[in-house]
Design a protein around this motif. Sequence first.
Motif, PDB file in Angstrom:
ATOM      1  N   GLU A 117       0.805  -1.216   0.000  1.00 44.24           N
ATOM      2  CA  GLU A 117       0.000   0.000   0.000  1.00 44.24           C
ATOM      3  C   GLU A 117       0.838   1.266   0.000  1.00 44.24           C
ATOM      4  O   GLU A 117       0.319   2.351  -0.190  1.00 44.24           O
ATOM      5  CB  GLU A 117      -0.950   0.010   1.195  1.00 44.24           C
ATOM      6  N   SER A 118       2.127   1.168   0.233  1.00 42.06           N
ATOM      7  CA  SER A 118       2.958   2.370   0.227  1.00 42.06           C
ATOM      8  C   SER A 118       3.686   2.575  -1.104  1.00 42.06           C
ATOM      9  O   SER A 118       4.429   3.544  -1.244  1.00 42.06           O
ATOM     10  CB  SER A 118       3.977   2.308   1.367  1.00 42.06           C
ATOM     11  N   VAL A 119       3.474   1.716  -2.058  1.00 45.84           N
ATOM     12  CA  VAL A 119       4.155   1.850  -3.346  1.00 45.84           C
ATOM     13  C   VAL A 119       3.560   2.989  -4.167  1.00 45.84           C
ATOM     14  O   VAL A 119       4.295   3.795  -4.750  1.00 45.84           O
ATOM     15  CB  VAL A 119       4.094   0.522  -4.130  1.00 45.84           C
ATOM     16  N   ALA A 120       2.249   3.096  -4.193  1.00 41.16           N
ATOM     17  CA  ALA A 120       1.600   4.138  -5.002  1.00 41.16           C
ATOM     18  C   ALA A 120       1.991   5.543  -4.554  1.00 41.16           C
ATOM     19  O   ALA A 120       2.328   6.378  -5.403  1.00 41.16           O
ATOM     20  CB  ALA A 120       0.083   3.957  -4.979  1.00 41.16           C
ATOM     21  N   PRO A 121       1.975   5.857  -3.251  1.00 40.76           N
ATOM     22  CA  PRO A 121       2.393   7.207  -2.855  1.00 40.76           C
ATOM     23  C   PRO A 121       3.862   7.505  -3.170  1.00 40.76           C
ATOM     24  O   PRO A 121       4.197   8.627  -3.541  1.00 40.76           O
ATOM     25  CB  PRO A 121       2.151   7.241  -1.347  1.00 40.76           C
ATOM     26  N   ILE A 122       4.702   6.496  -3.071  1.00 42.90           N
ATOM     27  CA  ILE A 122       6.118   6.703  -3.386  1.00 42.90           C
ATOM     28  C   ILE A 122       6.277   7.023  -4.870  1.00 42.90           C
ATOM     29  O   ILE A 122       7.031   7.926  -5.249  1.00 42.90           O
ATOM     30  CB  ILE A 122       6.945   5.477  -2.982  1.00 42.90           C
ATOM     31  N   LEU A 123       5.545   6.304  -5.711  1.00 40.33           N
ATOM     32  CA  LEU A 123       5.612   6.578  -7.143  1.00 40.33           C
ATOM     33  C   LEU A 123       5.032   7.948  -7.473  1.00 40.33           C
ATOM     34  O   LEU A 123       5.547   8.661  -8.345  1.00 40.33           O
ATOM     35  CB  LEU A 123       4.889   5.488  -7.930  1.00 40.33           C
TER      36      LEU A 123
END
Length: 55
Positions: free
Chosen positions: A3-9
Amino acid sequence: MGESVAPILLMALAGILAGGSYTLRQNDKTLASLICGLIGMVAFAYAIYVLYGPQ
């Protein structure tokens, strides 16, 4: 982790757009620079919302 991949991208995209905005401003393309910077700010704000918003 997933779930933290999208905000990092999204934050990476915002950084790329900020760099593009800076380059456009140096080349006297003010309107394009403003649009690019605005899209970058929206992407960054949405990433913060996804990370810390209501679950």
